[in-house]
Design an enzyme around this catalytic site. Structure first.
Site, mmCIF file in Angstrom:
data_model
loop_
_atom_site.group_PDB
_atom_site.id
_atom_site.type_symbol
_atom_site.label_atom_id
_atom_site.label_comp_id
_atom_site.label_asym_id
_atom_site.label_seq_id
_atom_site.Cartn_x
_atom_site.Cartn_y
_atom_site.Cartn_z
ATOM 1 N N ARG A 1 53.327 -33.986 -8.310
ATOM 2 C CA ARG A 1 54.210 -34.031 -6.876
ATOM 3 C C ARG A 1 55.408 -33.440 -6.821
ATOM 4 O O ARG A 1 56.147 -33.698 -7.776
ATOM 5 C CB ARG A 1 54.394 -35.873 -6.743
ATOM 6 C CG ARG A 1 53.059 -36.406 -6.270
ATOM 7 C CD ARG A 1 52.542 -36.271 -5.101
ATOM 8 N NE ARG A 1 51.433 -36.886 -4.556
ATOM 9 C CZ ARG A 1 49.925 -36.423 -4.874
ATOM 10 N NH1 ARG A 1 49.989 -35.387 -5.457
ATOM 11 N NH2 ARG A 1 49.244 -37.358 -4.468
ATOM 12 N N ARG B 1 47.293 -33.328 -1.317
ATOM 13 C CA ARG B 1 47.925 -33.744 -0.086
ATOM 14 C C ARG B 1 49.417 -33.636 0.436
ATOM 15 O O ARG B 1 49.713 -33.296 1.387
ATOM 16 C CB ARG B 1 47.624 -35.531 -0.014
ATOM 17 C CG ARG B 1 46.572 -35.909 0.179
ATOM 18 C CD ARG B 1 46.107 -37.186 -0.445
ATOM 19 N NE ARG B 1 46.072 -37.557 -1.879
ATOM 20 C CZ ARG B 1 45.857 -38.609 -2.536
ATOM 21 N NH1 ARG B 1 45.520 -39.786 -1.831
ATOM 22 N NH2 ARG B 1 45.948 -38.608 -3.607
ATOM 23 N N ASP C 1 35.133 -29.035 -8.284
ATOM 24 C CA ASP C 1 35.403 -30.272 -8.964
ATOM 25 C C ASP C 1 34.248 -31.336 -8.843
ATOM 26 O O ASP C 1 34.758 -32.256 -8.001
ATOM 27 C CB ASP C 1 36.992 -30.718 -8.803
ATOM 28 C CG ASP C 1 37.351 -31.963 -9.438
ATOM 29 O OD1 ASP C 1 36.890 -32.054 -10.705
ATOM 30 O OD2 ASP C 1 38.242 -32.562 -8.935
ATOM 31 N N LEU C 2 33.246 -31.410 -9.333
ATOM 32 C CA LEU C 2 32.277 -32.372 -9.195
ATOM 33 C C LEU C 2 32.062 -33.396 -10.073
ATOM 34 O O LEU C 2 31.343 -34.234 -10.027
ATOM 35 C CB LEU C 2 30.802 -31.727 -9.036
ATOM 36 C CG LEU C 2 30.722 -30.810 -7.751
ATOM 37 C CD1 LEU C 2 29.466 -30.187 -7.349
ATOM 38 C CD2 LEU C 2 31.255 -31.452 -6.377
#
Ligand code: C5P
Length: 241
Positions: A188, A218, A64-65
């Site tokens: 999430r 995260r 994912d650049l």
């Protein structure tokens, strides 16, 4: 309804950390997760060798650049990214038609020369951005309209799919059709903090809207027990579908 196998294959864990912790995470996720995402944080320090290392350990890789430059540069970047062994590569749809076509050329060249098989997904509006953020950069129409416009552009000029929030996934699925690769970050599990993300939804909702892949960072990588956090997400999706 998705099988457990399909659910595991739909989850991409974003490894936005250093190499040491990324390798520790791979150990904790081995046999559970199938996909990882390498973004700028990891790639700019470790380079393409790490992609191959992850693939050797059995993981598919989303590199994912978020390419965004003149067409000539992006063709070369997409070619190099595909040669790294990445399975999915991202670019910004905002780079417009010529840039997207050039990226596709780069990916196809890597396929012809080396048999690499990378798919190109175009970023629409970052999931960290909302209508106010769009307004700051002079875009006064809604996020949904902007994603729609960029989705149509990317589909017409060679992208294999789109990166968007869960709220636009249904529309992107209509534009790209059954074979389109609809990648949804800003995911999430219920009750988790949004952090810097703005357009956030649960994994279950994102999949119900037609997402092919969910990017989750995260909530897994910063959990006390990342392997357990991953498994809980899989179980929650399976029990809801
Ligand atoms: O930690 P979190 O789940 O928020 O990570 C989301 C990941 O998805 C990050 O690695 C970020 O670069 C990526 N991403 C995103 N929004 C996009 C495209 C990619 O958050 N539109």
């Amino acid at each position: 309804m998705l099988t457990e196998d399909e659910v595991r294959s739909s989850l991409i864990v974003a490894l936005d950390c250093d190499k040491e912790y990324a390798l520790e995470l791979l150990g904790l996720l081995s046999g559970k997760a199938r996909w990882v995402k390498v973004g700028m944080t990891l790639f700019y320090r470790e380079g393409p060798a790490l992609i191959q290392e992850f693939r050797d350990r059995g993981f598919s890789v989303f590199l994912d650049l978020k390419l965004h430059d003149i067409p000539f540069q992006v063709e070369g970047a997409a070619y190099s990214a595909a040669l790294s062994g990445a399975d999915i590569i991202s670019l910004h749809a905002l780079g417009s038609s010529k840039m997207i076509e050039s990226a596709r050329k780069g990916v196809e060249r890597a396929h012809e020369e080396m048999g690499c098989d990378a798919k190109l997904v175009a970023i629409s509006v970052l999931t960290s951005m909302d209508a106010q953020a769009l307004s700051e950069i002079g875009i006064e129409h809604s996020v949904a309209n902007e994603v729609d416009r960029l989705g149509a552009l990317a589909a017409a000029h060679g992208a294999h799919g789109m990166v968007c929030s869960a709220f636009e996934a249904h529309r992107m699925r209509e534009i790209f059709g059954d074979k389109g690769l609809i990648v949804v970050p800003g995911v999430r599990p219920k009750g988790e903090a949004c952090q810097d993300q703005a357009r956030v939804a649960t994994p279950q909702f994102a999949l119900s809207q037609g997402a092919s892949k969910l990017v989750i960072g995260r909530p897994i990588t910063q959990a006390e027990h990342p392997g357990d956090a991953f498994e809980t997400i899989v179980e929650d999706i399976c029990s809801a579908s």
